[in-house]
Design an enzyme around this catalytic site. Structure first.
Site, PDB file in Angstrom:
ATOM      1  N   SER A  75       0.840  -1.191   0.000  1.00  0.00           N
ATOM      2  CA  SER A  75       0.000   0.000   0.000  1.00  0.00           C
ATOM      3  C   SER A  75       0.873   1.238   0.000  1.00  0.00           C
ATOM      4  CB  SER A  75      -0.910  -0.011   1.239  1.00  0.00           C
ATOM      5  OG  SER A  75      -1.779   1.095   1.230  1.00  0.00           O
ATOM      6  N   ASP A  76       0.343   2.314  -0.548  1.00  0.00           N
ATOM      7  CA  ASP A  76       1.039   3.591  -0.482  1.00  0.00           C
ATOM      8  C   ASP A  76       0.015   4.712  -0.427  1.00  0.00           C
ATOM      9  OD1 ASP A  76       3.914   4.594  -0.580  1.00  0.00           O
ATOM     10  OD2 ASP A  76       2.876   5.990  -1.913  1.00  0.00           O
ATOM     11  N   THR A  77       0.389   5.787   0.248  1.00  0.00           N
ATOM     12  CA  THR A  77      -0.481   6.945   0.416  1.00  0.00           C
ATOM     13  C   THR A  77       0.265   8.201   0.006  1.00  0.00           C
ATOM     14  OG1 THR A  77      -1.634   5.887   2.270  1.00  0.00           O
ATOM     15  CG2 THR A  77      -1.840   8.282   2.094  1.00  0.00           C
TER      16      THR A  77
END
Length: 195
Positions: A75-77
């Protein structure tokens, strides 16, 4: 099959624990992927965050050779303000710059999630609108002095002190924290149907 979270984020670990399936023996291991997070000159913010989530999942899969049938979640934000990508600040001055930009503005938080077992790959992108109140220089200095912004996209954590700056949110709170729970559960369910 074993679940693996390709992340060093304590927030993602906590959120993934919340996304567990009560009817299954759901647990997960952690691996720390190391990828180049430099944006490519030709990619949009959406493409960038989706690529990072996928690369983290793929790097996590490569690190999971000791795991039987690993299912790896990456995941990445990112925070996007008027087309400008705000990742994690490189130092305190960078954090202050980001917070000054966000002051009194509405920005978009994009969190991408990718799940792979090497044969099947599923991904989702979650977009959330966040509006900040006006921040004084003293507000920014005190917050940056707390150390909290230094490992967070956009230099704030909505789940802690940074939440005091949020006037409104439209979308997924958990995505702003770092892992959209609804979308993550969807990915886990898709993977279970295909294995």
């Amino acid at each position: 099959m074993a679940w693996v979270l390709a992340s060093t984020s304590p927030r993602r670990k906590e959120l993934l624990a919340q996304a567990g399936f009560s009817h299954l023996d759901f647990s997960f291991q952690l691996v720390a992927p190391n990828i180049d997070e430099t944006p490519l000159s030709t990619e949009t913010a959406e493409q960038y965050v989706c690529r990072l989530a996928l690369e983290k999942a793929q790097a996590g899969l490569a690190l999971s050779s000791h795991v039987v049938k690993p299912q790896v979640l990456g995941s990445d934000t990112i925070v996007v303000l008027n087309g400008l990508i705000l990742g994690k600040p490189i130092d305190q001055n960078d954090a202050k710059r980001m917070l000054a930009l966000l002051s009194g503005q509405t920005h978009e938080v994009m969190t991408a999630v990718a799940l792979t077992d090497g044969e099947h790959t599923f991904n989702r992108l979650c977009r959330t609108q966040v509006s900040f109140c006006e921040l004084s220089a003293a507000d920014i200095d005190a917050y940056v002095g707390s150390g909290e912004p230094m490992d967070k996209a956009g230099a704030y954590g909505i789940q802690a002190l940074g939440g005091c700056f949020v006037k409104s949110i439209t979308g997924s709170y958990s995505a702003v924290v770092g892992l959209p729970l609804v979308e993550t559960r969807e990915l886990l369910a898709c993977m279970m149907q295909h294995t």
